[in-house]
Design an enzyme around this catalytic site. Sequence first.
Site, PDB file in Angstrom:
ATOM      1  N   GLN A   1      -4.688  -1.563   9.652  1.00 19.89           N
ATOM      2  CA  GLN A   1      -4.601  -2.888   9.034  1.00 19.89           C
ATOM      3  C   GLN A   1      -5.146  -3.950   9.974  1.00 19.89           C
ATOM      4  OE1 GLN A   1      -3.716  -3.362   5.873  1.00 19.89           O
ATOM      5  NE2 GLN A   1      -3.864  -5.585   5.937  1.00 19.89           N
TER       6      GLN A   1
ATOM      7  N   LYS B   1       0.841  -1.205   0.000  1.00 17.46           N
ATOM      8  CA  LYS B   1       0.000   0.000   0.000  1.00 17.46           C
ATOM      9  C   LYS B   1       0.878   1.258   0.000  1.00 17.46           C
ATOM     10  CE  LYS B   1      -3.814  -2.457   2.204  1.00 17.46           C
ATOM     11  NZ  LYS B   1      -4.619  -2.737   3.401  1.00 17.46           N
TER      12      LYS B   1
ATOM     13  N   ASP C   1     -11.012   2.609   3.807  1.00 14.56           N
ATOM     14  CA  ASP C   1     -11.268   1.167   3.723  1.00 14.56           C
ATOM     15  C   ASP C   1     -12.761   0.883   3.509  1.00 14.56           C
ATOM     16  OD1 ASP C   1      -9.133  -0.636   3.825  1.00 14.56           O
ATOM     17  OD2 ASP C   1      -8.833  -0.343   5.981  1.00 14.56           O
TER      18      ASP C   1
HETATM   19  N1  GUN Z   1      -6.860  -6.950   6.200  1.00 16.02           N
HETATM   20  C1  GUN Z   1      -7.159  -7.677   5.114  1.00 16.02           C
HETATM   21  N2  GUN Z   1      -7.685  -6.892   4.147  1.00 16.02           N
HETATM   22  C2  GUN Z   1      -7.712  -5.638   4.647  1.00 16.02           C
HETATM   23  C3  GUN Z   1      -8.132  -4.390   4.123  1.00 16.02           C
HETATM   24  O1  GUN Z   1      -8.628  -4.261   2.999  1.00 16.02           O
HETATM   25  N3  GUN Z   1      -7.987  -3.325   4.949  1.00 16.02           N
HETATM   26  C4  GUN Z   1      -7.485  -3.425   6.208  1.00 16.02           C
HETATM   27  N4  GUN Z   1      -7.402  -2.325   6.948  1.00 16.02           N
HETATM   28  N5  GUN Z   1      -7.086  -4.577   6.727  1.00 16.02           N
HETATM   29  C5  GUN Z   1      -7.198  -5.676   5.942  1.00 16.02           C
END
Ligand code: GUN
Length: 293
Positions: free
Chosen positions: A96, A52, A119
Amino acid sequence: MILIDGKAVAEQIKKEIAAEVESMVANGEKRPHLAAILVGHDGGSETYVASKVKACEVCGFRSSLIRYETDVTEDELLSKVRELNQDPEIDGFIVQLPLPKHISEQKVIETIDYRKDVDGFHPVNVGRMSIGLPCFISATPNGILELFRRYKIETQGKKCVVLGRSNIVGKPMAALMMQKAYPGDATVTVCHSRSHNLVQECREADIIIAALGQPNFVKADMVKEGAVVIDVGTTRVPDATKKSGFKLTGDVKFDEVAPKCSYITPVPGGVGPMTIVSLMRNTLLAGKKSIYK
Ligand code: GUN
């Protein structure tokens, strides 16, 4: 059979975003800024967050990575979330997941200002998505919709089976596929670990979206000739022949299923890169205040 190249589409979208960011900056607007909070050292989470941050660089965004050790308290984490909510420099941020057991993920998600929730996990965004209002749509389902758009895959009136009912993928995916729009307008069935008729539902499906997290679950005899198969699975299966020691494995037994499909996504290189690019698109929307002022 057409192999859906999520990696190539994602690269193209990142270029489009980067061009837009440069024109924003040339117009004197602020460079979008994404922050990510990472707790602990889970291998998968480390990899995702690093991807990311890298994608932010490619898109011309600012990014900030905020790390905590596994023993961070819920209060400390919530204070940081509140601080980011108030910080005018930060356009959007993510925490996350998963988080350590002693921290309530739901509490953290609900503490994030929905206007910065890129998100799309906050109940305001989830609710708005489910009734078709402008909002941040969660990244994986949104990435899949974008693949349907870019490959001009028909969805209207199709029978779509979603395998899995997670808050992050299964539930929003089902809501989006039934919305009165393109992509959407499908007849949606959600199957999960307690479904009695999962195999038969899959056999009748024009579109299967597999998000169970069970490697190689979807076999050839579960797929209709000409079906569209989207594989969201990314389980790390031990593999001594790989340098990393594991092989990223999808929910679909690709080799036997692919020949029957009209379209199929590979793992890796299908949905995964689109998930990250969807977060980038949400960050751009946050930076431009396109959804919420
Ligand atoms: N863990 C797995 N997929 C995601 C996501 O799209 N966003 C976040 N914040 N955590 C995750």
